[in-house]
Design a protein around this motif. Structure first.
Motif, PDB file in Angstrom:
ATOM      1  N   TRP A 131       0.850  -1.188   0.000  1.00 44.58           N
ATOM      2  CA  TRP A 131       0.000   0.000   0.000  1.00 44.58           C
ATOM      3  C   TRP A 131       0.884   1.235   0.000  1.00 44.58           C
ATOM      4  CZ3 TRP A 131      -5.426   0.184   0.052  1.00 44.58           C
ATOM      5  CH2 TRP A 131      -6.057  -1.058   0.107  1.00 44.58           C
ATOM      6  N   LYS A 132       0.572   2.182  -0.877  1.00 44.70           N
ATOM      7  CA  LYS A 132       1.358   3.407  -0.986  1.00 44.70           C
ATOM      8  C   LYS A 132       0.432   4.619  -1.030  1.00 44.70           C
ATOM      9  CE  LYS A 132       5.185   1.226  -3.507  1.00 44.70           C
ATOM     10  NZ  LYS A 132       6.020   1.257  -4.742  1.00 44.70           N
ATOM     11  N   LEU A 133       0.905   5.718  -0.451  1.00 44.44           N
ATOM     12  CA  LEU A 133       0.181   6.977  -0.569  1.00 44.44           C
ATOM     13  C   LEU A 133       0.468   7.567  -1.946  1.00 44.44           C
ATOM     14  CD1 LEU A 133       0.634   8.724   2.904  1.00 44.44           C
ATOM     15  CD2 LEU A 133      -1.530   8.088   1.827  1.00 44.44           C
ATOM     16  N   GLN A 134      -0.597   7.766  -2.719  1.00 45.07           N
ATOM     17  CA  GLN A 134      -0.450   8.288  -4.067  1.00 45.07           C
ATOM     18  C   GLN A 134      -1.329   9.523  -4.235  1.00 45.07           C
ATOM     19  OE1 GLN A 134       1.685   7.258  -6.125  1.00 45.07           O
ATOM     20  NE2 GLN A 134       2.145   5.114  -5.776  1.00 45.07           N
ATOM     21  N   PRO A 135      -0.853  10.523  -5.011  1.00 42.42           N
ATOM     22  CA  PRO A 135      -1.683  11.714  -5.240  1.00 42.42           C
ATOM     23  C   PRO A 135      -2.907  11.386  -6.079  1.00 42.42           C
ATOM     24  CG  PRO A 135       0.311  11.776  -6.582  1.00 42.42           C
ATOM     25  CD  PRO A 135       0.466  10.608  -5.658  1.00 42.42           C
ATOM     26  N   ALA A 136      -4.042  11.970  -5.716  1.00 42.23           N
ATOM     27  CA  ALA A 136      -5.301  11.791  -6.451  1.00 42.23           C
ATOM     28  C   ALA A 136      -5.921  13.161  -6.671  1.00 42.23           C
ATOM     29  CB  ALA A 136      -6.258  10.889  -5.671  1.00 42.23           C
ATOM     30  N   THR A 137      -6.459  13.375  -7.864  1.00 41.13           N
ATOM     31  CA  THR A 137      -7.044  14.667  -8.223  1.00 41.13           C
ATOM     32  C   THR A 137      -8.505  14.748  -7.793  1.00 41.13           C
ATOM     33  OG1 THR A 137      -5.561  14.942 -10.122  1.00 41.13           O
ATOM     34  CG2 THR A 137      -7.615  16.197 -10.152  1.00 41.13           C
ATOM     35  N   VAL A 138      -8.870  15.866  -7.199  1.00 41.43           N
ATOM     36  CA  VAL A 138     -10.256  16.170  -6.836  1.00 41.43           C
ATOM     37  C   VAL A 138     -10.656  17.441  -7.576  1.00 41.43           C
ATOM     38  CG1 VAL A 138     -11.792  16.865  -4.963  1.00 41.43           C
ATOM     39  CG2 VAL A 138     -10.108  15.062  -4.593  1.00 41.43           C
ATOM     40  N   ARG A 139     -11.821  17.420  -8.221  1.00 39.83           N
ATOM     41  CA  ARG A 139     -12.291  18.569  -8.993  1.00 39.83           C
ATOM     42  C   ARG A 139     -13.446  19.242  -8.253  1.00 39.83           C
ATOM     43  NH1 ARG A 139     -10.569  14.688 -12.541  1.00 39.83           N
ATOM     44  NH2 ARG A 139      -9.136  15.433 -14.165  1.00 39.83           N
ATOM     45  N   ILE A 140     -13.286  20.524  -7.958  1.00 39.66           N
ATOM     46  CA  ILE A 140     -14.295  21.298  -7.237  1.00 39.66           C
ATOM     47  C   ILE A 140     -14.919  22.265  -8.234  1.00 39.66           C
ATOM     48  CG2 ILE A 140     -14.690  22.873  -5.308  1.00 39.66           C
ATOM     49  CD1 ILE A 140     -12.203  21.590  -3.981  1.00 39.66           C
ATOM     50  N   LEU A 141     -16.219  22.104  -8.471  1.00 40.39           N
ATOM     51  CA  LEU A 141     -16.898  22.790  -9.571  1.00 40.39           C
ATOM     52  C   LEU A 141     -18.020  23.674  -9.039  1.00 40.39           C
ATOM     53  CD1 LEU A 141     -16.959  22.599 -12.814  1.00 40.39           C
ATOM     54  CD2 LEU A 141     -18.902  21.095 -12.467  1.00 40.39           C
ATOM     55  N   GLY A 142     -17.967  24.964  -9.372  1.00 41.34           N
ATOM     56  CA  GLY A 142     -19.031  25.892  -9.028  1.00 41.34           C
ATOM     57  C   GLY A 142     -19.921  26.121 -10.236  1.00 41.34           C
ATOM     58  N   LEU A 143     -21.236  25.940 -10.072  1.00 38.84           N
ATOM     59  CA  LEU A 143     -22.169  25.992 -11.201  1.00 38.84           C
ATOM     60  C   LEU A 143     -22.992  27.279 -11.182  1.00 38.84           C
ATOM     61  CD1 LEU A 143     -23.549  22.334 -11.022  1.00 38.84           C
ATOM     62  CD2 LEU A 143     -21.665  23.183 -12.409  1.00 38.84           C
ATOM     63  N   GLY A 144     -22.982  27.990 -12.311  1.00 38.28           N
ATOM     64  CA  GLY A 144     -23.884  29.116 -12.466  1.00 38.28           C
ATOM     65  C   GLY A 144     -25.319  28.625 -12.564  1.00 38.28           C
ATOM     66  N   PRO A 145     -26.299  29.432 -12.168  1.00 37.11           N
ATOM     67  CA  PRO A 145     -27.697  28.970 -12.123  1.00 37.11           C
ATOM     68  C   PRO A 145     -28.277  28.579 -13.479  1.00 37.11           C
ATOM     69  CG  PRO A 145     -27.549  31.337 -11.736  1.00 37.11           C
ATOM     70  CD  PRO A 145     -26.152  30.815 -11.684  1.00 37.11           C
ATOM     71  N   ASN A 146     -27.714  29.092 -14.577  1.00 37.34           N
ATOM     72  CA  ASN A 146     -28.219  28.748 -15.901  1.00 37.34           C
ATOM     73  C   ASN A 146     -27.291  27.819 -16.661  1.00 37.34           C
ATOM     74  OD1 ASN A 146     -30.585  30.271 -15.679  1.00 37.34           O
ATOM     75  ND2 ASN A 146     -29.507  32.153 -16.281  1.00 37.34           N
ATOM     76  N   PHE A 147     -26.244  27.317 -15.990  1.00 38.95           N
ATOM     77  CA  PHE A 147     -25.331  26.385 -16.645  1.00 38.95           C
ATOM     78  C   PHE A 147     -25.996  25.019 -16.802  1.00 38.95           C
ATOM     79  CE2 PHE A 147     -22.055  23.066 -16.398  1.00 38.95           C
ATOM     80  CZ  PHE A 147     -21.241  23.437 -17.450  1.00 38.95           C
ATOM     81  N   ASP A 148     -25.868  24.430 -17.988  1.00 40.82           N
ATOM     82  CA  ASP A 148     -26.382  23.090 -18.260  1.00 40.82           C
ATOM     83  C   ASP A 148     -27.854  22.958 -17.852  1.00 40.82           C
ATOM     84  OD1 ASP A 148     -25.857  20.484 -19.303  1.00 40.82           O
ATOM     85  OD2 ASP A 148     -25.831  19.700 -17.267  1.00 40.82           O
ATOM     86  N   ASP A 149     -28.658  23.933 -18.315  1.00 41.88           N
ATOM     87  CA  ASP A 149     -30.101  23.913 -18.044  1.00 41.88           C
ATOM     88  C   ASP A 149     -30.414  23.813 -16.550  1.00 41.88           C
ATOM     89  OD1 ASP A 149     -30.733  24.074 -20.778  1.00 41.88           O
ATOM     90  OD2 ASP A 149     -30.562  21.907 -21.003  1.00 41.88           O
ATOM     91  N   ALA A 150     -29.731  24.675 -15.773  1.00 47.99           N
ATOM     92  CA  ALA A 150     -29.957  24.744 -14.319  1.00 47.99           C
ATOM     93  C   ALA A 150     -29.726  23.401 -13.636  1.00 47.99           C
ATOM     94  CB  ALA A 150     -31.367  25.248 -14.019  1.00 47.99           C
ATOM     95  N   SER A 151     -28.642  22.724 -14.029  1.00 43.34           N
ATOM     96  CA  SER A 151     -28.363  21.405 -13.446  1.00 43.34           C
ATOM     97  C   SER A 151     -27.939  21.483 -11.989  1.00 43.34           C
ATOM     98  CB  SER A 151     -27.282  20.681 -14.261  1.00 43.34           C
ATOM     99  OG  SER A 151     -26.033  21.340 -14.143  1.00 43.34           O
ATOM    100  N   PHE A 152     -27.752  22.713 -11.454  1.00 50.25           N
ATOM    101  CA  PHE A 152     -27.388  22.830 -10.040  1.00 50.25           C
ATOM    102  C   PHE A 152     -28.463  22.222  -9.138  1.00 50.25           C
ATOM    103  CE2 PHE A 152     -30.183  26.476 -10.423  1.00 50.25           C
ATOM    104  CZ  PHE A 152     -30.787  26.559  -9.183  1.00 50.25           C
ATOM    105  N   GLU A 153     -29.687  22.146  -9.650  1.00 48.35           N
ATOM    106  CA  GLU A 153     -30.760  21.569  -8.834  1.00 48.35           C
ATOM    107  C   GLU A 153     -30.464  20.110  -8.493  1.00 48.35           C
ATOM    108  OE1 GLU A 153     -34.303  22.196 -11.050  1.00 48.35           O
ATOM    109  OE2 GLU A 153     -34.343  24.366 -10.706  1.00 48.35           O
ATOM    110  N   GLN A 154     -29.798  19.392  -9.422  1.00 50.96           N
ATOM    111  CA  GLN A 154     -29.409  18.004  -9.174  1.00 50.96           C
ATOM    112  C   GLN A 154     -27.957  17.896  -8.708  1.00 50.96           C
ATOM    113  OE1 GLN A 154     -30.871  18.818 -12.331  1.00 50.96           O
ATOM    114  NE2 GLN A 154     -32.863  18.406 -11.390  1.00 50.96           N
ATOM    115  N   ASN A 155     -27.087  18.762  -9.243  1.00 52.13           N
ATOM    116  CA  ASN A 155     -25.652  18.641  -8.992  1.00 52.13           C
ATOM    117  C   ASN A 155     -25.155  19.460  -7.818  1.00 52.13           C
ATOM    118  OD1 ASN A 155     -24.314  16.945 -11.207  1.00 52.13           O
ATOM    119  ND2 ASN A 155     -25.640  18.284 -12.407  1.00 52.13           N
ATOM    120  N   GLY A 156     -25.961  20.455  -7.380  1.00 55.04           N
ATOM    121  CA  GLY A 156     -25.525  21.318  -6.304  1.00 55.04           C
ATOM    122  C   GLY A 156     -25.001  22.643  -6.833  1.00 55.04           C
ATOM    123  N   HIS A 157     -24.984  23.660  -5.979  1.00 54.07           N
ATOM    124  CA  HIS A 157     -24.333  24.920  -6.351  1.00 54.07           C
ATOM    125  C   HIS A 157     -22.834  24.689  -6.525  1.00 54.07           C
ATOM    126  CE1 HIS A 157     -27.955  26.514  -4.090  1.00 54.07           C
ATOM    127  NE2 HIS A 157     -28.101  27.023  -5.296  1.00 54.07           N
TER     128      HIS A 157
END
Length: 231
Positions: A131-157
């Protein structure tokens, strides 16, 4: 089967103008848990998830980064969100280290000429799981209210993409490899995930959160079933 893991966050009385502040707050909590205070990359996407980014920057976070403050959370967010639009999404990559298993075949596992090669020699080779400690990428995404047809309702702000759930389930390991060492490292990964989730809940002023997988299978149940097999 490996599954994509997300954490969705919603904020009370959310306004678009508050998005940079909320993103910065969540990223600071991640930095406290991960120990990594710099952003690895930033991108801005228009209209929907399938569109090409209108802004993208990859930061060099090594000894050279000591000469620049550009990748510090507050500065990276300010630069990427210089122009705030309600039909855009703002993504920031950060990294943490998680325990991952690596099968290591000892040098002595080379074929022995005295063994009948018609036998299943693979069954005679013992593989130690390291077992080894390895770097892993995390993506933090902020959604505008009209992005992707207001998908923030399902995906979160704000939506956090942890990548595949493999570090928390170790599904690549066979049952015989699920030993005491595996238990310890899987639990350490789970503790890090929970520490970040609880830190966001405590310090970021959210109204609700949801830890979910792309398939819809509840991670908590999968973890319980996996850890029961470890014990």
């Amino acid at each position: 089967m490996a599954d994509q893991l997300y954490l969705s966050l919603w904020f009370p009385n959310f306004r678009l103008e508050a998005l940079p502040e909320k993103l910065t707050s969540v990223m600071r909590q991640f930095a406290l848990i991960s120990g990594e205070k710099r952003v690895a990359a930033a991108s801005v996407y228009p209209i929907g998830f399938n569109e090409a980014p209108t802004y993208q920057r990859i930061y060099v976070n090594d000894d050279r980064s000591q000469d620049t403050e550009d990748s510090i959370i507050e500065n990276a967010v300010a630069e990427a969100i210089e122009q705030l639009h309600d039909d855009m999404a703002y993504e920031f990559e950060m990294r943490w280290k998680l325990w991952v298993p690596e099968n290591d075949t000892p040098p002595s596992a080379a074929p022995d000429p005295d063994i009948d090669q018609d036998d299943d020699y693979d069954s005679l080779i013992h593989l130690d799981t390291l077992w080894k400690l390895q770097p892993a990428t995390v993506r933090i995404l902020g959604l505008g209210p009209n992005f992707d047809d207001a998908s923030f309702e399902q995906n979160g702000h704000i939506r956090i993409d942890f990548g595949l759930d493999t570090p928390w389930l170790a599904e690549t390991l066979d049952e015989e490899e699920l030993d005491e060492d595996a238990t310890k490292h899987i639990q350490q990964n789970v503790e890090k995930l929970l520490a970040f989730t609880l830190s966001v809940e405590k310090h970021c002023g959210i109204s609700s959160r949801l830890l979910w997988t792309e398939s819809g299978e509840p991670l908590a149940q999968k973890l319980i079933e996996r850890l029961q097999r470890l014990n």
